[in-house]
Scaffold this motif. Sequence first.
Motif, PDB file in Angstrom:
ATOM      1  N   GLU A  38       4.392  -6.663  10.762  1.00  0.00           N
ATOM      2  CA  GLU A  38       4.977  -5.325  10.653  1.00  0.00           C
ATOM      3  C   GLU A  38       4.742  -4.760   9.249  1.00  0.00           C
ATOM      4  O   GLU A  38       4.358  -3.601   9.097  1.00  0.00           O
ATOM      5  N   GLU A  39       4.941  -5.582   8.238  1.00  0.00           N
ATOM      6  CA  GLU A  39       4.768  -5.105   6.869  1.00  0.00           C
ATOM      7  C   GLU A  39       3.299  -4.740   6.623  1.00  0.00           C
ATOM      8  O   GLU A  39       3.006  -3.750   5.958  1.00  0.00           O
ATOM      9  N   ALA A  40       2.400  -5.538   7.177  1.00  0.00           N
ATOM     10  CA  ALA A  40       0.972  -5.252   7.018  1.00  0.00           C
ATOM     11  C   ALA A  40       0.634  -3.904   7.651  1.00  0.00           C
ATOM     12  O   ALA A  40      -0.071  -3.084   7.061  1.00  0.00           O
ATOM     13  N   VAL A  41       1.164  -3.666   8.842  1.00  0.00           N
ATOM     14  CA  VAL A  41       0.864  -2.419   9.542  1.00  0.00           C
ATOM     15  C   VAL A  41       1.453  -1.231   8.772  1.00  0.00           C
ATOM     16  O   VAL A  41       0.819  -0.189   8.616  1.00  0.00           O
ATOM     17  N   ARG A  42       2.670  -1.421   8.252  1.00  0.00           N
ATOM     18  CA  ARG A  42       3.268  -0.326   7.462  1.00  0.00           C
ATOM     19  C   ARG A  42       2.448  -0.032   6.213  1.00  0.00           C
ATOM     20  O   ARG A  42       2.270   1.134   5.835  1.00  0.00           O
ATOM     21  N   LEU A  43       1.965  -1.088   5.558  1.00  0.00           N
ATOM     22  CA  LEU A  43       1.141  -0.883   4.360  1.00  0.00           C
ATOM     23  C   LEU A  43      -0.128  -0.125   4.707  1.00  0.00           C
ATOM     24  O   LEU A  43      -0.532   0.780   3.988  1.00  0.00           O
ATOM     25  N   ARG A  44      -0.747  -0.508   5.813  1.00  0.00           N
ATOM     26  CA  ARG A  44      -1.956   0.199   6.221  1.00  0.00           C
ATOM     27  C   ARG A  44      -1.632   1.662   6.506  1.00  0.00           C
ATOM     28  O   ARG A  44      -2.391   2.554   6.144  1.00  0.00           O
ATOM     29  N   GLU A  45      -0.488   1.897   7.141  1.00  0.00           N
ATOM     30  CA  GLU A  45      -0.113   3.286   7.439  1.00  0.00           C
ATOM     31  C   GLU A  45       0.109   4.093   6.163  1.00  0.00           C
ATOM     32  O   GLU A  45      -0.123   5.289   6.129  1.00  0.00           O
ATOM     33  N   SER A  46       0.569   3.423   5.083  1.00  0.00           N
ATOM     34  CA  SER A  46       0.837   4.191   3.866  1.00  0.00           C
ATOM     35  C   SER A  46      -0.356   4.227   2.912  1.00  0.00           C
ATOM     36  O   SER A  46      -0.585   5.240   2.281  1.00  0.00           O
ATOM     37  N   VAL A  47      -1.116   3.138   2.784  1.00  0.00           N
ATOM     38  CA  VAL A  47      -2.229   3.178   1.831  1.00  0.00           C
ATOM     39  C   VAL A  47      -3.605   3.081   2.486  1.00  0.00           C
ATOM     40  O   VAL A  47      -4.615   3.163   1.796  1.00  0.00           O
ATOM     41  N   GLY A  48      -3.647   2.908   3.800  1.00  0.00           N
ATOM     42  CA  GLY A  48      -4.944   2.849   4.486  1.00  0.00           C
ATOM     43  C   GLY A  48      -5.536   1.453   4.473  1.00  0.00           C
ATOM     44  O   GLY A  48      -5.053   0.571   3.776  1.00  0.00           O
ATOM     45  N   GLY A  49      -6.579   1.260   5.249  1.00  0.00           N
ATOM     46  CA  GLY A  49      -7.247  -0.030   5.276  1.00  0.00           C
ATOM     47  C   GLY A  49      -7.280  -0.657   6.648  1.00  0.00           C
ATOM     48  O   GLY A  49      -7.201   0.038   7.665  1.00  0.00           O
ATOM     49  N   GLU A  50      -7.402  -1.983   6.667  1.00  0.00           N
ATOM     50  CA  GLU A  50      -7.551  -2.701   7.921  1.00  0.00           C
ATOM     51  C   GLU A  50      -6.624  -3.913   7.941  1.00  0.00           C
ATOM     52  O   GLU A  50      -6.432  -4.564   6.913  1.00  0.00           O
ATOM     53  N   VAL A  51      -6.044  -4.189   9.118  1.00  0.00           N
ATOM     54  CA  VAL A  51      -5.187  -5.367   9.267  1.00  0.00           C
ATOM     55  C   VAL A  51      -5.858  -6.330  10.239  1.00  0.00           C
ATOM     56  O   VAL A  51      -6.137  -5.982  11.385  1.00  0.00           O
ATOM     57  N   VAL A  52      -6.146  -7.541   9.755  1.00  0.00           N
ATOM     58  CA  VAL A  52      -6.740  -8.570  10.609  1.00  0.00           C
ATOM     59  C   VAL A  52      -5.709  -9.686  10.803  1.00  0.00           C
ATOM     60  O   VAL A  52      -5.188 -10.226   9.832  1.00  0.00           O
ATOM     61  N   ALA A  53      -5.401  -9.977  12.066  1.00  0.00           N
ATOM     62  CA  ALA A  53      -4.464 -11.064  12.360  1.00  0.00           C
ATOM     63  C   ALA A  53      -5.261 -12.333  12.607  1.00  0.00           C
ATOM     64  O   ALA A  53      -6.224 -12.323  13.367  1.00  0.00           O
TER      65      ALA A  53
END
Lengths: 397, 259, 382
Positions: B43-58
Amino acid sequence: MLQVSEELCIGCGLCEESCPFAAIAVVDGLAVVGDTCTLCGACVESCTPGALTIVLAEKSGATRLTDWSGVWVYAEFRKGELAPVSLELLGIGRQLADTRGVPLAALLIGAETGDAARQLIGHGADTVYLVEDPALALFREEPYAAVATAAIRRFRPEIVLAGATAIGRSFIPGVATLLDAGLTADCTALAIRAEDGALLQTRPAFGGNIMATIVCEESRPQMATVRPKVMKALVFDAQRQGEVVVLDTTAGQLASRVQVLESVVGQAAEVNIQEADILVSGGRGLESAEGFALLRRLAEVLGAKVSASRAVVDAGWIPYPHQVGQTGKTVAPKLYIACGISGAIQHVAGMQTAETIVAINRDPNATIFSVADYGIVGDLSEVIPKLIDKIEELRQR
Amino acid sequence: MKICVCIKQVPDAKEVRLDPVTNTLAREGVQSIMNPFDEHALEEAVRLRESVGGEVVAVSMGPPQAEAMLREAISCGADRAVLVSDRAFAGADTWATAYTLEHALRRIGDFDLILCGKQAIDGDTAQVGPGLATRFAIPYVACVQKIRHADATGLVVERMMDDGYDVVAVDYPVLLTVVKDINEPRVPSLKGKMKAKKETILHLNAADIGAEPAAIGLAGSPTRVVKVFPPEARGGRAMLSGTVDEQVAQLAERLRRYL
Amino acid sequence: MDYFLTEQQQMIVDIARQLTDEKIIPHRAELDEQHQFPREILKQMAQADLFGVPIPEAYGGFGGGCLDIALTVEQFGRGCIGVGTAFAANFLGVYPIIIAGSEAMKEKYLPDVATGKKFGAFGLTEANAGSDASGIQTTAVLDGDHWVLNGTKQWITNGGEAQIYAVVAITDRSRGPRGASILVVEEGDPGFSCGPKEKKMGIRASSTTELIFKDCRIPADRLVGRQGTGFITVMKTLDLSRPGIGALGVGLAQGALDEAARYAKQRQQFGKPIIAFQAVQHMLADMAIGVESARALVYAAARHIDAHPKEMSKVSAMCKAYATDVAMKVATDAVQVMGGYGYMCEYPVEKMMRDAKILQIYEGTNQIQRNVIGQELNKEYS
């Protein structure tokens, strides 16, 4: 991997019974190993025909075990105080060192440590290795791991123990990685194996549903963390003699890419349920946040702190620092009153060393009663108010 | 920003009970779930991506069945997922797990931020995150309860301590382990579920990640389980009897020494 | 029972179920007690894309039909119909735009509704216009390129919380029912305000207020569809939304049955769990029959409406009346099964019983539903 001998396997299913992970099953009269196997070995022990073996790949470059000797305890020092768990570890450390016939040392890291070294010696340490520098005043993973690793490499203790506190759990795994050492978290019992002097590290696994004894056979040091309140400290002896060895640091060791901007003492201290003498603990049986209010009244009357089971914390009735159990805190109060707690093993793992346990539950078959000293079967909304009245009455007499 | 979240599939501890008669695990119907701490990391990773952009790899190391959990991660916002799976990984302790994840992550790409749950609820060791960071020689902060600030160069976070919390600043690359207080995980989204259904999950085995056979699984683990046994029951139960009033009176008498 | 849902529908159910279990049920007692609007939960619903379910794909939604939305609100209803009502009433405010709005109007509002950025409400009821909607007093008069609204709407769900209000007003009193129109009023429009939150017997998580228009001036293009088509759009809106109310009833009844059955297994009297007593078993069996038959009717009606949008009044009324009557009965019986505990606020069934009553009253009382059904029968057999 786990090998099944087709000749020896009789398809009896004992392995299936014994497996904590449901990873082995008898199919067409033969044991079949599934993907969830963790190689824990429970089935190997259970297999009467001897059809199961764990086959290991060859290891290379094993450490020369005899080069390592002595027992060390990491002495946690923060904001002018030694963590009580460090003294508790010196208690068990003393036993282990005496069994092995080796010295016991404490590794003290911090700034302005005052008479902490004295205290460590008085609680059982033969030697205190002191790493003191203003840069170590606030906890930062990298310098702590660097100075600890350097000291361990230099003096080669065979056993290193640390408290499973926020600090210990944070940097000790880093130290173990740097040393390529085995590390066992949250041990509840530590002993020396007679035949080879290896450290037997026992800890709950799988949510406390099984206990596992772990050894590091081919690497040193053998590292373990222990939760606060699990071990007992020795009585302080002001006459005990010991040596303080001051260790130098290098600029490289003290460098850190993590910068502590502020250290806030807050809330968590107020709810440190590990320090409480009496805990009134609530579980799912309270049904609601309102039920919890009743519990708080009981705690008030008893001068107790309030703790809770995981279900209640998950429901959001009380924040996480109040949680008792495998994923919460381990507590050992004088009196623990479990209200509406069913007694899931992972909860019991966190409170079973309480001096007196009282359980109040509506379900007479609740497992909590099997660990309780006194049990009342009844409704909390009826029992608790009556208990409050009775206690107030006794107080006034 | 490239963010990696390490997640683990674990048995749902809430459903696990000891059978009081046989003293073995009653595991009927015990489901595999995403480790709860890892849900918060995701969840924190997704929120960070939503605020600063980028990619989340699980990324998960586990048996083939863990693929379902990785799809769940995608439905909750991960962009893609990688399963690191090999029979040779079985029996890995935290050292061998950190070794394996390190090799897998090096194979997958350069990450600015690696997020892990504080610990997994089956092992409760809290060692893999710090071990992984140490192997990468990157800084880490354990038990993060809040990300106060995140930008393109680094983070300011609150780290939970026993007596409160520390506020720390750190630049990328960095690894954080998170506690549950950090956020409230979202439920999957409909778009996420649709994406998760279609997405191909990359599978990597020991050879793919270039792992030494002697360093993985049981062989690579410095620690060995030598014995498993059921926990001892404490016993000594004394059920009070009589009406509720009588029981309460008996109890209060016995607790007098604590008053 | 297997209702042969599509893969996407099953996904919707799974998401709504998880959201209900994790985000609604743990908070419902608190929301009820504090009369608190569930903003945080609605945010979670938006994040899960559930606001997009009935919005056409062209406007960022999933183009779902009556059944898709019924499946969603059924789950929410299992947790709390106060929360479910807030969610459902949003679409009541949006359906007129979907049904009769211009392309420009749809483009203006629907994408924001689909993502949960904007939230809707439906302003129909007035002090003297409840079941008889023809008593509407609120007026809208064209003044240059603006409409000027005057009047007061009563008991409006999502009042004070919504950003988009579909308001029914009389634009030509002389034309009777053909003189009513629907206009979109936005939060912050001059001359528009909401009254204080009403105190209610149940569904306390939902917000109910007056909408007050005092020379409220809005641009002329806020008229939904053609002038004078208001009542037709109102009827279509209600026909579309009633299965949703039926679904809330199914959900509530399911939730009450779950509670009662779990309790009956656990509660011991005379040495055995009370579910072992036939008296209790029969009550639970009747509750289960009610739940399943109501669900079957709601799903069937919703499917019928999705397939035959021109003939929906009768089935829509049937499923609303039946499922909500079942909800009231099952909730009452759940309290009975649980006895004294059921009556206590510690258990959720007393709230379910208080909540259930509104289902029989709002969106057309169940008596009005029977009128609709009766009139249709009268036509069919003529």
